[in-house]
Design an enzyme around this catalytic site. Structure first.
Site, PDB file in Angstrom:
ATOM      1  N   ASN A  45      17.829 -22.574   0.047  1.00 16.98           N
ATOM      2  CA  ASN A  45      17.298 -23.601   0.675  1.00 16.98           C
ATOM      3  C   ASN A  45      18.355 -24.039   1.650  1.00 16.98           C
ATOM      4  O   ASN A  45      19.577 -24.466   1.511  1.00 16.98           O
ATOM      5  CB  ASN A  45      16.958 -24.748  -0.306  1.00 16.98           C
ATOM      6  CG  ASN A  45      16.782 -26.156   0.411  1.00 16.98           C
ATOM      7  OD1 ASN A  45      16.517 -26.200   1.550  1.00 16.98           O
ATOM      8  ND2 ASN A  45      17.019 -27.393  -0.457  1.00 16.98           N
ATOM      9  N   TRP A  46      18.046 -23.862   3.234  1.00 18.35           N
ATOM     10  CA  TRP A  46      19.137 -23.947   4.104  1.00 18.35           C
ATOM     11  C   TRP A  46      19.222 -25.243   4.514  1.00 18.35           C
ATOM     12  O   TRP A  46      20.022 -25.719   5.378  1.00 18.35           O
ATOM     13  CB  TRP A  46      18.848 -23.121   5.271  1.00 18.35           C
ATOM     14  CG  TRP A  46      19.353 -21.824   5.005  1.00 18.35           C
ATOM     15  CD1 TRP A  46      19.718 -21.102   4.056  1.00 18.35           C
ATOM     16  CD2 TRP A  46      19.412 -20.687   6.208  1.00 18.35           C
ATOM     17  NE1 TRP A  46      20.208 -19.922   4.175  1.00 18.35           N
ATOM     18  CE2 TRP A  46      19.933 -19.533   5.519  1.00 18.35           C
ATOM     19  CE3 TRP A  46      19.384 -20.567   7.477  1.00 18.35           C
ATOM     20  CZ2 TRP A  46      20.087 -18.311   6.304  1.00 18.35           C
ATOM     21  CZ3 TRP A  46      19.533 -19.628   8.312  1.00 18.35           C
ATOM     22  CH2 TRP A  46      19.947 -18.424   7.624  1.00 18.35           C
ATOM     23  N   LYS A  47      18.440 -26.093   4.005  1.00 20.83           N
ATOM     24  CA  LYS A  47      18.138 -27.619   4.345  1.00 20.83           C
ATOM     25  C   LYS A  47      18.312 -27.863   5.833  1.00 20.83           C
ATOM     26  O   LYS A  47      17.744 -27.093   6.480  1.00 20.83           O
ATOM     27  CB  LYS A  47      19.426 -28.350   3.649  1.00 20.83           C
ATOM     28  CG  LYS A  47      19.334 -27.858   2.063  1.00 20.83           C
ATOM     29  CD  LYS A  47      20.332 -29.057   1.216  1.00 20.83           C
ATOM     30  CE  LYS A  47      20.212 -28.509  -0.102  1.00 20.83           C
ATOM     31  NZ  LYS A  47      20.836 -29.480  -0.917  1.00 20.83           N
ATOM     32  N   HIS A  88      11.644 -31.820  -3.281  1.00 22.51           N
ATOM     33  CA  HIS A  88      13.168 -32.039  -3.432  1.00 22.51           C
ATOM     34  C   HIS A  88      13.657 -33.132  -3.364  1.00 22.51           C
ATOM     35  O   HIS A  88      13.093 -34.200  -2.854  1.00 22.51           O
ATOM     36  CB  HIS A  88      13.652 -31.137  -2.133  1.00 22.51           C
ATOM     37  CG  HIS A  88      15.053 -30.829  -2.319  1.00 22.51           C
ATOM     38  ND1 HIS A  88      16.067 -31.739  -2.353  1.00 22.51           N
ATOM     39  CD2 HIS A  88      15.527 -29.567  -2.659  1.00 22.51           C
ATOM     40  CE1 HIS A  88      17.285 -31.284  -2.575  1.00 22.51           C
ATOM     41  NE2 HIS A  88      17.066 -29.866  -2.731  1.00 22.51           N
ATOM     42  N   GLU A 100      15.911 -34.646  -2.263  1.00 20.81           N
ATOM     43  CA  GLU A 100      16.530 -35.118  -0.855  1.00 20.81           C
ATOM     44  C   GLU A 100      15.183 -35.722  -0.265  1.00 20.81           C
ATOM     45  O   GLU A 100      15.157 -36.562   0.591  1.00 20.81           O
ATOM     46  CB  GLU A 100      17.269 -34.112  -0.162  1.00 20.81           C
ATOM     47  CG  GLU A 100      18.731 -33.806  -0.643  1.00 20.81           C
ATOM     48  CD  GLU A 100      19.209 -32.586  -0.405  1.00 20.81           C
ATOM     49  OE1 GLU A 100      18.692 -31.977   0.527  1.00 20.81           O
ATOM     50  OE2 GLU A 100      20.158 -32.360  -1.097  1.00 20.81           O
ATOM     51  N   GLU A 133      16.420 -29.039 -10.654  1.00 24.25           N
ATOM     52  CA  GLU A 133      17.597 -29.671 -10.018  1.00 24.25           C
ATOM     53  C   GLU A 133      18.044 -31.007 -10.528  1.00 24.25           C
ATOM     54  O   GLU A 133      17.678 -31.862  -9.860  1.00 24.25           O
ATOM     55  CB  GLU A 133      17.338 -29.586  -8.592  1.00 24.25           C
ATOM     56  CG  GLU A 133      16.827 -28.193  -8.188  1.00 24.25           C
ATOM     57  CD  GLU A 133      17.105 -27.965  -6.498  1.00 24.25           C
ATOM     58  OE1 GLU A 133      17.714 -27.341  -6.090  1.00 24.25           O
ATOM     59  OE2 GLU A 133      16.642 -28.880  -5.864  1.00 24.25           O
ATOM     60  N   GLY A 153      25.050 -29.801  -4.560  1.00 22.74           N
ATOM     61  CA  GLY A 153      26.001 -30.214  -3.539  1.00 22.74           C
ATOM     62  C   GLY A 153      27.249 -30.708  -4.056  1.00 22.74           C
ATOM     63  O   GLY A 153      28.274 -31.256  -3.179  1.00 22.74           O
ATOM     64  N   SER A 192      24.428 -26.645  -7.414  1.00 18.57           N
ATOM     65  CA  SER A 192      25.791 -26.130  -7.326  1.00 18.57           C
ATOM     66  C   SER A 192      25.669 -24.478  -7.787  1.00 18.57           C
ATOM     67  O   SER A 192      26.868 -24.092  -8.474  1.00 18.57           O
ATOM     68  CB  SER A 192      26.763 -27.026  -7.929  1.00 18.57           C
ATOM     69  OG  SER A 192      26.974 -28.080  -7.375  1.00 18.57           O
ATOM     70  N   GLY A 203      21.546 -24.012  -2.544  1.00 15.99           N
ATOM     71  CA  GLY A 203      21.405 -24.627  -1.089  1.00 15.99           C
ATOM     72  C   GLY A 203      22.787 -24.002  -0.533  1.00 15.99           C
ATOM     73  O   GLY A 203      22.547 -23.122   0.179  1.00 15.99           O
ATOM     74  N   GLY A 204      24.022 -24.746  -0.617  1.00 17.30           N
ATOM     75  CA  GLY A 204      25.033 -24.536   0.130  1.00 17.30           C
ATOM     76  C   GLY A 204      25.383 -23.023   0.212  1.00 17.30           C
ATOM     77  O   GLY A 204      25.714 -22.416   1.129  1.00 17.30           O
TER      78      GLY A 204
HETATM   79  P1  PGA Z   1      23.512 -26.982  -3.813  1.00 18.42           P
HETATM   80  O1  PGA Z   1      21.845 -27.520  -3.534  1.00 18.42           O
HETATM   81  O2  PGA Z   1      23.165 -25.245  -4.018  1.00 18.42           O
HETATM   82  O3  PGA Z   1      24.006 -26.989  -2.280  1.00 18.42           O
HETATM   83  O4  PGA Z   1      23.829 -27.705  -4.808  1.00 18.42           O
HETATM   84  C1  PGA Z   1      20.714 -26.877  -4.166  1.00 18.42           C
HETATM   85  C2  PGA Z   1      19.590 -27.541  -3.652  1.00 18.42           C
HETATM   86  O5  PGA Z   1      19.330 -28.820  -3.424  1.00 18.42           O
HETATM   87  O6  PGA Z   1      18.403 -26.874  -3.689  1.00 18.42           O
END
Ligand code: PGA
Length: 248
Positions: free
Chosen positions: A10-12, A93, A95, A163, A169, A208, A229-230
């Site tokens: 997930n590149w956000k 998600h 977010e 999640e 993150g 994470s 994500g990251g």
């Molecule tokens: P993260 O994000 O791996 O950077 O914690 C995961 C996500 O929000 O899908």
């Protein structure tokens, strides 16, 4: 039936045209691990270019609108994602739920729209820190599952991502026992869709995940993959997670 491991980036809101090279490197490495399904969900602006570079590997959106078209300035509809070659979309998600006030009903409507457009869906659930600390995490997440999973799901095109919000993150991850308990509880809740469906739906862990902790997390019985994500933004960080999934 064994559930194929599913590792999704997930590149956000990250990535520009030059980042397509990173995706190409990720997909090239993933070709060597056919036991793992690897997908990337870049920002909308990169989907077309990434589909062209992916040589058939799945590329997806990070959100879609619940309507198929209309006066919704700034939004993207599920059929539009399908039209440019996306094969999946993330909905719900945290977010989006937190930052854009999306309710369970909104998330369900988005998932239904995506499925109707022929897309696969990854539907996210997860509790905030204070809920985890008060001991109510499983109840909270099962309420999200009950409220946001559509009435009809085909396990071939529907996955859930657990999640925990406090793990996204932050470098924090739940204990393996807590992950196992949550994923087991989600799978039991899915039994209302029939035993076969409950067994076949893939339940990903997200929050994470990195090259160091992936093998342990993916080794939990009901963890069928990872939403990353990251650590999905570069091949150097993402490929070790794919390799950890392949080693299981
Ligand atoms: P993260 O994000 O791996 O950077 O914690 C995961 C996500 O929000 O899908």
């Amino acid at each position: 039936m064994a559930r194929r491991k599913y590792v999704v980036g997930n590149w956000k809101m990250n990535g520009v045209s030059a980042s397509i090279a990173e995706a190409q490197a990720i997909f090239a490495a993933a070709d060597g691990h056919p036991a793992v399904e690897v997908a990337i969900c870049p920002p909308f602006t990169l989907i077309g270019a990434m589909v062209a570079a992916a040589r058939g590997a799945p590329v997806g959106g990070q959100d879609c609108h619940s309507a198929a078209s209309g006066a919704f300035t700034g939004s993207i509809a599920a059929p539009m994602l399908a039209d440019i070659g996306a094969s999946l979309v993330i909905v719900g998600h945290s977010e989006r739920r937190e930052g854009f006030g999306e309710s369970d009903a909104d998330v369900r409507a988005k998932a239904e729209a995506a499925l109707a457009a022929g897309l696969s869906v990854i539907l996210c659930v997860g509790e905030p820190r204070e809920v985890r600390e008060s001991g109510g995490a499983i109840e909270f997440v099962l309420t999200q599952v009950a409220g946001s999973v559509p009435a009809n799901v085909d396990p071939a095109r529907f996955a859930i991502a657990y999640e925990p919000i406090w793990a996204i993150g932050t470098g924090l991850v739940p204990t393996i026992d807590d992950v196992a308990a949550m994923h087991g509880a989600i799978r039991r809740a899915l039994s209302s869709y029939g035993a076969e469906t409950a067994q076949a739906v893939r339940i990903l862990y997200g929050g994470s995940v990195n090259g160091e902790n992936a093998a342990e997390l993916l080794g939990v019985g009901d963890v069928d993959g990872a939403l990353v994500g990251g650590a999905s933004l570069t091949a150097a960080k993402f490929v070790p997670i794919v390799e950890a999934a392949a080693g299981l």
